[in-house]
Write an enzyme that holds these catalytic residues in place. Sequence first.
Site, mmCIF file in Angstrom:
data_model
loop_
_atom_site.group_PDB
_atom_site.id
_atom_site.type_symbol
_atom_site.label_atom_id
_atom_site.label_comp_id
_atom_site.label_asym_id
_atom_site.label_seq_id
_atom_site.Cartn_x
_atom_site.Cartn_y
_atom_site.Cartn_z
ATOM 1 N N LYS A 13 37.503 15.868 27.082
ATOM 2 C CA LYS A 13 36.319 15.318 26.403
ATOM 3 C C LYS A 13 36.361 13.786 26.380
ATOM 4 O O LYS A 13 35.370 13.130 26.661
ATOM 5 C CB LYS A 13 36.229 15.833 24.959
ATOM 6 C CG LYS A 13 36.077 17.333 24.828
ATOM 7 C CD LYS A 13 35.825 17.753 23.385
ATOM 8 C CE LYS A 13 36.960 17.471 22.419
ATOM 9 N NZ LYS A 13 38.228 18.144 22.720
ATOM 10 N N ARG A 88 34.104 19.650 13.582
ATOM 11 C CA ARG A 88 35.189 20.502 14.064
ATOM 12 C C ARG A 88 35.238 21.832 13.323
ATOM 13 O O ARG A 88 36.127 22.636 13.551
ATOM 14 C CB ARG A 88 36.480 19.732 13.822
ATOM 15 C CG ARG A 88 37.625 20.017 14.737
ATOM 16 C CD ARG A 88 37.813 19.093 15.830
ATOM 17 N NE ARG A 88 39.176 18.910 16.259
ATOM 18 C CZ ARG A 88 39.563 17.811 16.902
ATOM 19 N NH1 ARG A 88 38.730 16.838 17.130
ATOM 20 N NH2 ARG A 88 40.784 17.721 17.332
ATOM 21 N N ARG A 127 49.387 14.108 29.118
ATOM 22 C CA ARG A 127 48.447 13.014 28.841
ATOM 23 C C ARG A 127 49.173 11.738 28.393
ATOM 24 O O ARG A 127 50.113 11.794 27.601
ATOM 25 C CB ARG A 127 47.492 13.490 27.737
ATOM 26 C CG ARG A 127 46.461 12.475 27.321
ATOM 27 C CD ARG A 127 45.264 13.116 26.696
ATOM 28 N NE ARG A 127 45.560 13.898 25.498
ATOM 29 C CZ ARG A 127 44.654 14.656 24.883
ATOM 30 N NH1 ARG A 127 43.440 14.768 25.366
ATOM 31 N NH2 ARG A 127 44.977 15.327 23.800
ATOM 32 N N ARG A 162 50.697 10.414 22.672
ATOM 33 C CA ARG A 162 50.404 10.679 21.265
ATOM 34 C C ARG A 162 51.457 11.627 20.699
ATOM 35 O O ARG A 162 51.878 12.551 21.381
ATOM 36 C CB ARG A 162 49.029 11.358 21.149
ATOM 37 C CG ARG A 162 47.879 10.398 21.170
ATOM 38 C CD ARG A 162 46.563 11.094 21.327
ATOM 39 N NE ARG A 162 46.404 12.288 20.500
ATOM 40 C CZ ARG A 162 45.314 13.054 20.527
ATOM 41 N NH1 ARG A 162 44.307 12.745 21.327
ATOM 42 N NH2 ARG A 162 45.223 14.121 19.758
ATOM 43 N N ARG A 173 47.651 23.260 17.448
ATOM 44 C CA ARG A 173 46.334 22.625 17.620
ATOM 45 C C ARG A 173 45.355 23.592 18.292
ATOM 46 O O ARG A 173 44.177 23.644 17.948
ATOM 47 C CB ARG A 173 46.466 21.338 18.437
ATOM 48 C CG ARG A 173 47.078 20.209 17.627
ATOM 49 C CD ARG A 173 47.411 19.013 18.486
ATOM 50 N NE ARG A 173 46.242 18.398 19.060
ATOM 51 C CZ ARG A 173 46.278 17.621 20.150
ATOM 52 N NH1 ARG A 173 47.417 17.387 20.762
ATOM 53 N NH2 ARG A 173 45.180 17.085 20.610
HETATM 54 P P1 AMP Z 1 41.865 14.691 18.663
HETATM 55 O O1 AMP Z 1 42.227 13.321 19.109
HETATM 56 O O2 AMP Z 1 40.398 14.946 18.693
HETATM 57 O O3 AMP Z 1 42.650 15.757 19.386
HETATM 58 O O4 AMP Z 1 42.279 14.801 17.120
HETATM 59 C C1 AMP Z 1 43.622 14.613 16.703
HETATM 60 C C2 AMP Z 1 43.808 15.178 15.304
HETATM 61 O O5 AMP Z 1 42.941 14.506 14.383
HETATM 62 C C3 AMP Z 1 43.446 16.653 15.151
HETATM 63 O O6 AMP Z 1 44.512 17.504 15.519
HETATM 64 C C4 AMP Z 1 43.138 16.731 13.648
HETATM 65 O O7 AMP Z 1 44.325 16.731 12.879
HETATM 66 C C5 AMP Z 1 42.448 15.403 13.403
HETATM 67 N N1 AMP Z 1 40.975 15.510 13.567
HETATM 68 C C6 AMP Z 1 40.206 14.986 14.563
HETATM 69 N N2 AMP Z 1 38.912 15.261 14.363
HETATM 70 C C7 AMP Z 1 38.842 15.978 13.219
HETATM 71 C C8 AMP Z 1 37.794 16.576 12.484
HETATM 72 N N3 AMP Z 1 36.509 16.499 12.877
HETATM 73 N N4 AMP Z 1 38.101 17.231 11.342
HETATM 74 C C9 AMP Z 1 39.351 17.302 10.897
HETATM 75 N N5 AMP Z 1 40.413 16.777 11.551
HETATM 76 C C10 AMP Z 1 40.165 16.117 12.702
#
Ligand code: AMP
Length: 218
Positions: A13, A88, A127, A162, A173
Amino acid sequence: MQILFLGPPGAGKGTQCKRLSAKLNLPHLSSGDLLREAVKAGTEAGVKAKQYMNTGALVPDDVLIAMFKEKLQTPECAKGFILDGFPRNLAQAEALDSLLSELKKNLGIVINLAVDENLLTERITGRRICSNKTCNTPFHLKFAAPKQADTCDCCGSSLYQRDDDKETLVAERLKTYHAQTQPLIDYYGKRGILKTVNGDGAQDDIYAELQKAVQVTA
Ligand code: AMP
């Protein structure tokens, strides 16, 4: 134009949103990036978010809703935006509906970036991301390797992995995605604004399909 991206972690994404954002000149609002910035800056939201991010769970809805409420009202978002990672879960999707109706905007299209489940772990653990915040370009050790190891092709900064992309957290996740985020495919599907784009394959091919879905001319 308001665009929303759905898809599991590792679907690509971020990469595709970055390209589309440059093409359409719309801000790319990644919830993960915003949260990581807050964690780094040590804000109240960042301190609260960190403990959840470190376990692969979702950060509480109130943190995300407040964050996006503020962001969507900024002048940079006036002509539209690309949402990546928010909402989410269903509560966040409903909160976004209210927020958009207050702003007299609506979602034009929701892209579901679909990827074969078996590919996700390799995509996530390989990544690497540019450490320069304004560049933030994603790479992959196997599928989109930088020309020089650990160095960003675009700006020369170092790359990093990360913490939550390490193998130990990936399963959690993905579990969170299936339980909480996947139902949104149905939520937006019922409204007739969902388009599924195949996220397997070469980045350029995926982008070409995405452009067709969003009806952007090359
Ligand atoms: P991402 O970079 O999108 O994979 O997000 C990394 C982490 O941030 C996720 O595993 C969640 O812990 C948190 N996170 C990101 N977006 C959300 C969301 N909309 N609601 C809750 N937690 C989020």
